[in-house]
Design a protein around this motif. Structure first.
Motif, PDB file in Angstrom:
ATOM      1  N   ARG A   1     -58.829 -36.008 -43.463  1.00  0.00           N
ATOM      2  CA  ARG A   1     -59.852 -35.585 -44.422  1.00  0.00           C
ATOM      3  C   ARG A   1     -59.246 -35.138 -45.742  1.00  0.00           C
ATOM      4  O   ARG A   1     -59.960 -34.773 -46.655  1.00  0.00           O
TER       5      ARG A   1
ATOM      6  N   GLU B   1     -74.298 -41.097 -58.499  1.00  0.00           N
ATOM      7  CA  GLU B   1     -73.873 -39.745 -58.109  1.00  0.00           C
ATOM      8  C   GLU B   1     -75.038 -38.782 -58.327  1.00  0.00           C
ATOM      9  O   GLU B   1     -75.645 -38.766 -59.391  1.00  0.00           O
TER      10      GLU B   1
ATOM     11  N   LYS C   1     -57.503 -34.810 -49.418  1.00  0.00           N
ATOM     12  CA  LYS C   1     -57.939 -35.498 -50.640  1.00  0.00           C
ATOM     13  C   LYS C   1     -57.121 -36.750 -50.952  1.00  0.00           C
ATOM     14  O   LYS C   1     -57.680 -37.776 -51.333  1.00  0.00           O
TER      15      LYS C   1
ATOM     16  N   THR D   1     -64.478 -37.641 -54.100  1.00  0.00           N
ATOM     17  CA  THR D   1     -63.050 -37.889 -53.919  1.00  0.00           C
ATOM     18  C   THR D   1     -62.788 -39.362 -53.615  1.00  0.00           C
ATOM     19  O   THR D   1     -61.981 -40.014 -54.279  1.00  0.00           O
TER      20      THR D   1
ATOM     21  N   THR E   1     -65.875 -32.975 -54.084  1.00  0.00           N
ATOM     22  CA  THR E   1     -65.255 -31.745 -53.577  1.00  0.00           C
ATOM     23  C   THR E   1     -64.006 -31.382 -54.380  1.00  0.00           C
ATOM     24  O   THR E   1     -63.712 -30.205 -54.582  1.00  0.00           O
TER      25      THR E   1
ATOM     26  N   ARG F   1     -64.720 -38.697 -45.844  1.00  0.00           N
ATOM     27  CA  ARG F   1     -64.491 -37.920 -44.617  1.00  0.00           C
ATOM     28  C   ARG F   1     -65.368 -38.344 -43.440  1.00  0.00           C
ATOM     29  O   ARG F   1     -65.131 -37.921 -42.312  1.00  0.00           O
TER      30      ARG F   1
HETATM   31  C1  LIG Z   1     -63.178 -25.669 -48.660  1.00  0.00           C
HETATM   32  C2  LIG Z   1     -62.342 -26.903 -48.564  1.00  0.00           C
HETATM   33  C3  LIG Z   1     -60.982 -26.817 -48.787  1.00  0.00           C
HETATM   34  C4  LIG Z   1     -60.200 -27.962 -48.716  1.00  0.00           C
HETATM   35  N1  LIG Z   1     -58.877 -27.869 -48.995  1.00  0.00           N
HETATM   36  C5  LIG Z   1     -58.161 -28.993 -49.166  1.00  0.00           C
HETATM   37  C6  LIG Z   1     -56.857 -28.926 -49.705  1.00  0.00           C
HETATM   38  O1  LIG Z   1     -56.343 -27.846 -49.986  1.00  0.00           O
HETATM   39  N2  LIG Z   1     -56.192 -30.095 -49.907  1.00  0.00           N
HETATM   40  C7  LIG Z   1     -56.735 -31.313 -49.569  1.00  0.00           C
HETATM   41  O2  LIG Z   1     -56.089 -32.342 -49.770  1.00  0.00           O
HETATM   42  N3  LIG Z   1     -57.971 -31.396 -49.037  1.00  0.00           N
HETATM   43  C8  LIG Z   1     -58.705 -30.271 -48.854  1.00  0.00           C
HETATM   44  N4  LIG Z   1     -59.975 -30.342 -48.368  1.00  0.00           N
HETATM   45  C9  LIG Z   1     -60.502 -31.636 -47.884  1.00  0.00           C
HETATM   46  C10 LIG Z   1     -61.003 -32.543 -48.994  1.00  0.00           C
HETATM   47  O3  LIG Z   1     -61.261 -31.828 -50.159  1.00  0.00           O
HETATM   48  C11 LIG Z   1     -62.286 -33.275 -48.569  1.00  0.00           C
HETATM   49  O4  LIG Z   1     -62.213 -33.693 -47.229  1.00  0.00           O
HETATM   50  C12 LIG Z   1     -62.492 -34.512 -49.434  1.00  0.00           C
HETATM   51  O5  LIG Z   1     -62.523 -34.117 -50.794  1.00  0.00           O
HETATM   52  C13 LIG Z   1     -63.796 -35.212 -49.061  1.00  0.00           C
HETATM   53  O6  LIG Z   1     -63.951 -36.346 -49.876  1.00  0.00           O
HETATM   54  P1  LIG Z   1     -65.264 -37.248 -49.780  1.00  0.00           P
HETATM   55  O7  LIG Z   1     -65.125 -38.319 -50.792  1.00  0.00           O
HETATM   56  O8  LIG Z   1     -65.505 -37.632 -48.382  1.00  0.00           O
HETATM   57  O9  LIG Z   1     -66.474 -36.276 -50.173  1.00  0.00           O
HETATM   58  P2  LIG Z   1     -66.807 -35.586 -51.568  1.00  0.00           P
HETATM   59  O10 LIG Z   1     -65.616 -35.431 -52.419  1.00  0.00           O
HETATM   60  O11 LIG Z   1     -67.561 -34.351 -51.240  1.00  0.00           O
HETATM   61  O12 LIG Z   1     -67.785 -36.630 -52.287  1.00  0.00           O
HETATM   62  C14 LIG Z   1     -69.105 -36.909 -51.881  1.00  0.00           C
HETATM   63  C15 LIG Z   1     -69.925 -37.197 -53.141  1.00  0.00           C
HETATM   64  O13 LIG Z   1     -71.144 -37.835 -52.791  1.00  0.00           O
HETATM   65  C16 LIG Z   1     -72.202 -37.290 -53.559  1.00  0.00           C
HETATM   66  N5  LIG Z   1     -73.456 -37.577 -52.812  1.00  0.00           N
HETATM   67  C17 LIG Z   1     -73.766 -37.141 -51.567  1.00  0.00           C
HETATM   68  N6  LIG Z   1     -74.952 -37.650 -51.175  1.00  0.00           N
HETATM   69  C18 LIG Z   1     -75.400 -38.433 -52.179  1.00  0.00           C
HETATM   70  C19 LIG Z   1     -76.556 -39.250 -52.366  1.00  0.00           C
HETATM   71  N7  LIG Z   1     -77.490 -39.375 -51.409  1.00  0.00           N
HETATM   72  N8  LIG Z   1     -76.712 -39.913 -53.533  1.00  0.00           N
HETATM   73  C20 LIG Z   1     -75.767 -39.802 -54.505  1.00  0.00           C
HETATM   74  N9  LIG Z   1     -74.649 -39.052 -54.386  1.00  0.00           N
HETATM   75  C21 LIG Z   1     -74.452 -38.388 -53.234  1.00  0.00           C
HETATM   76  C22 LIG Z   1     -71.807 -35.830 -53.665  1.00  0.00           C
HETATM   77  O14 LIG Z   1     -72.464 -35.176 -54.734  1.00  0.00           O
HETATM   78  C23 LIG Z   1     -70.301 -35.927 -53.883  1.00  0.00           C
HETATM   79  O15 LIG Z   1     -69.956 -36.052 -55.242  1.00  0.00           O
HETATM   80  C24 LIG Z   1     -60.791 -29.216 -48.401  1.00  0.00           C
HETATM   81  C25 LIG Z   1     -62.162 -29.297 -48.164  1.00  0.00           C
HETATM   82  C26 LIG Z   1     -62.933 -28.154 -48.251  1.00  0.00           C
HETATM   83  C27 LIG Z   1     -64.409 -28.262 -48.052  1.00  0.00           C
END
Ligand SMILES: Cc1cc2nc3c(=O)[nH]c(=O)nc-3n(C[C@H](O)[C@H](O)[C@H](O)COP(=O)(O)OP(=O)(O)OC[C@H]3O[C@@H](n4cnc5c(N)ncnc54)[C@H](O)[C@@H]3O)c2cc1C
Length: 641
Positions: free
Chosen positions: A350, A58, A352, A38, A66, A337
């Motif tokens: 947290r 990735e 999106k 995200t 997510t 996050r």
């Molecule tokens: C069940 C659920 C429901 C939710 N509902 C909502 C909603 O309705 N509306 C809303 O706005 N938000 C919602 N959220 C919150 C939101 O979706 C997340 O908080 C947000 O998407 C997190 O973004 P991020 O970039 O931190 O992590 P992510 O989007 O998870 O990205 C992390 C990325 O890093 C990659 N990665 C990890 N480790 C490594 C590594 N060592 N090497 C290479 N790649 C790696 C992973 O594969 C992944 O692609 C929800 C979350 C969850 C879990």
């Protein structure tokens, strides 16, 4: 005749710029973004659009994390504006024409557009590649070591690394300070299984909470992945014929760990108006904590969500650049996050939309630091904020003041200042805003609250005044609170909250907050006879069952007793005895329901035992005075054995 096809990466890459506009002889890339989820997908695109040479790594084989592979397709609050909106617009256009439409933003459409934008901007994509180590000199990052099945282990150097792994993987590899979960038991918010189904020709996903997981413990994570896939909620018997589509292969992690940043944004900062004047974006949501085990959360979160009943009220949270910089480190940023917020606030910061903005803000900060060859800490706020305002990533109309000027009452924080309004609010069946307004006024309202509490003929005013009085630490509230506990007051105040809390166990929580020693017998009684705690006034929240009510009473009573013991060493023997008796019961199974999951509830007995054991261990270090124990037992008429 087969469709004639030229792979679109060939087409897209043909127009690609080579190397960006700021080549640096020493490094393979200017920026390496690890995790193209995200936050990371937007961070990579935004960096490349500024002319930086970007490598995006990735571990999976798609962008969006997510929000795509994880199946979280819909938005829930978050603040609008920023370059992600353009991506979403394009994704909506392709959704339905080349991919199956979805409720929310379709995963395949968004992946497609993110990839197209990334390649056109010149991002080099390494899918199926996991970062396994960092290259650094002391606390200055210089690159990463990766592993991919085809290439094996290799290294890539850069000027700035942006950790978008969601779990602060790079920060942990670099030795940065990390915090995980709530103070009492270290747990983060519950995880979900994301389920896909077809609904009226659209892909729809929904989230079924499945319990708790230690996200950084591979064994626990693996066990939870396997267990939750087999949970009764996912089996065919729980779905209608042809209804079930599939479970997302990734479990939905709401919270993992947080970096200790140059600045840490905490819930208490936000509630007490100590927020930064220099935000890079505003996050916007309620404290959307999914667990109903509020007894195990911090006292502040209990005050907000249980005691005042403000779970549904939204907060606009300004995030400074310093919350994306791990303390003491340079050339390393986090986006996503795991930014530097505390656990209490993590349920709000947290969403999106906000995480995508976080990626954009990190990219622009990296751009300025690289262009001017300065430390990330020295990036001038004037230029950073101006660039973020250009895309709408930073938008002053999203500040709390601006939102409150145009919102309906109760939507964002708007407090009562008139005593008459507070009195009317406390006398109503939806007292949340009045309770918090009284707390904000504080000590000077104490005697007025006591006088309202003494009005025998107005039940709501009397009881809600007692709640407000306890929130300003006045022991006088205890008389009415004890009455609410004794009668197991089942009234559930109304309001905007989706989590409703019965007044009876709210009073238990508050007696613990006051560390009121005279409440010990009543609290012990709850542990001895938890079967008495049932009944609601008909309102349905997320925990309407009798089992949930029992769990709430028992968990709040345990924590209240521990708080009393912590504050009053002279009552520890008495409290310890009650807790030991509770542990010795043949069964201590207490079930808690999970959000979105009506098929099973979670046994929290072991968790409660752990909390008790920790307290007993803590106290065993200091021996209580046995004479005090005898005195206390006598003073309670020998009710405790
Ligand atoms: C069940 C659920 C429901 C939710 N509902 C909502 C909603 O309705 N509306 C809303 O706005 N938000 C919602 N959220 C919150 C939101 O979706 C997340 O908080 C947000 O998407 C997190 O973004 P991020 O970039 O931190 O992590 P992510 O989007 O998870 O990205 C992390 C990325 O890093 C990659 N990665 C990890 N480790 C490594 C590594 N060592 N090497 C290479 N790649 C790696 C992973 O594969 C992944 O692609 C929800 C979350 C969850 C879990």
């Amino acid at each position: 005749m087969p469709i004639r096809w030229t792979p679109w990466t060939m087409v897209t890459n043909m127009g690609r710029r080579s190397g960006g506009s700021m080549p640096h002889p020493t490094y393979d890339f200017d920026v390496i973004v690890v995790g193209l989820g995200t936050a990371g997908a937007i961070a990579a695109i935004a960096s490349a659009k500024r002319g930086l040479r970007v490598l995006g790594i990735e571990r999976l084989s798609a962008m969006g994390g997510t929000g795509t592979t994880g199946g979280v397709l819909k938005y829930y609050f978050g603040s609008t504006g920023g370059m992600y909106e353009d991506v979403d617009r394009k994704a909506q256009q392709v959704s339905g024409s080349i991919y199956t439409p979805a409720i929310g933003i379709g995963a395949e459409s968004k992946q497609f557009v993110l990839e197209e934008e990334a390649l056109q901007a010149g991002v080099v994509l390494h899918y199926d590649t996991t970062v396994i180590d960092v290259i650094r000199t002391d606390k200055r990052l210089r690159g990463v070591a990766c592993f991919s099945p085809e290439r094996g282990k290799y290294t890539q150097t850069c000027q700035v690394v942006i950790d978008c792994t969601g779990n602060a993987d790079l920060c942990r590899m670099s030795g940065c300070k990390i915090r995980t979960g709530r103070q009492l038991d270290g747990m983060v918010q519950p995880f979900s299984n994301v389920l896909f189904k077809m609904e009226r020709d659209h892909v729809r996903t929904f989230y079924m909470d499945s319990g708790y997981v230690h996200t950084t413990d591979p064994l626990d994570l693996s066990n939870k992945i396997m267990d939750s896939a087999l949970s009764p909620a996912h089996l065919r018997s729980c779905f209608g014929e042809n209804d079930y589509f599939r479970i997302a292969p990734q479990i939905g992690i709401r919270e993992s760990c947080h970096i200790e940043g140059e600045t840490n944004v905490t819930l208490s900062d936000i509630l007490e108006n100590r927020a930064t004047p220099e935000p890079v974006f505003w996050a916007f949501s309620n404290l959307d904590n999914h667990g109903i085990d509020f007894a195990l959360e911090s006292s502040l979160l209990q005050d907000w969500s249980v005691n005042a009943g403000l779970w549904g009220m939204k907060l606009s949270v300004p995030i400074p650049l310093e919350a994306l910089i791990p303390e003491g480190y340079d050339r390393l940023l986090v986006a996503g996050r795991c930014l530097a917020v505390d656990h209490d606030l993590a349920s709000c910061v947290r969403m999106k939309r906000d995480m995508q903005k976080c990626g954009e803000a990190a990219a622009v900060a990296a751009y300025i630091a690289i262009r001017d060859q300065i430390s990330l800490r020295k990036v001038p706020y004037g230029e950073l904020s101006a660039l973020l305002r250009e895309t709408g990533c930073l938008d002053d109309s999203q500040s709390e003041e601006a939102r409150s000027a145009r919102s309906s009452p109760g939507d964002v924080r708007q407090w009562m200042t008139s005593i008459a309004d507070i009195q009317a609010g406390l006398a109503s069946d939806s007292p949340a805003i009045a309770i918090w307004s009284a707390k904000r006024i504080g000590a000077e309202l104490g005697n007025t609250l006591i006088s309202w509490m003494e009005q025998a003929d107005e039940e709501h005013l009397r009881k809600h005044s007692a709640i407000a009085l306890a929130l300003i630490d006045r022991q006088e509230a205890a008389t009415v609170l004890l009455e609410m506990v004794r009668e197991r007051d089942s009234f559930i105040p109304g309001g905007r909250s989706r989590f409703h809390h019965a007044r009876g166990y709210t009073a238990v929580c508050l007696l613990g907050r006051l560390a009121h020693q005279a409440a010990i017998p009543e609290l012990v009684h709850i542990l001895q006879d938890s079967g008495l705690c049932t009944g609601t006034n008909g309102k349905k929240g997320h925990h309407p069952s009798e089992e949930d009510e029992q769990f709430q009473y028992v968990s709040h009573a345990i924590v209240a007793l521990i708080r009393i013991g912590d504050r009053h060493p002279d009552s520890r023997l008495l409290v310890s005895q009650a807790l030991v008796d509770f542990q010795a019961r043949p069964t201590t199974e207490f079930y808690m329901s999970l959000w979105g999951n009506s098929h099973f509830s979670l046994n929290m007995g072991a968790r409660l035992r752990e909390v008790i054991e920790q307290a007993l261990l803590r106290w065993s270090a200091t021996n209580a005075d046995s004479r005090t124990q005898t005195d206390l037992t006598e003073c309670f008429g020998g009710k405790i054995h």
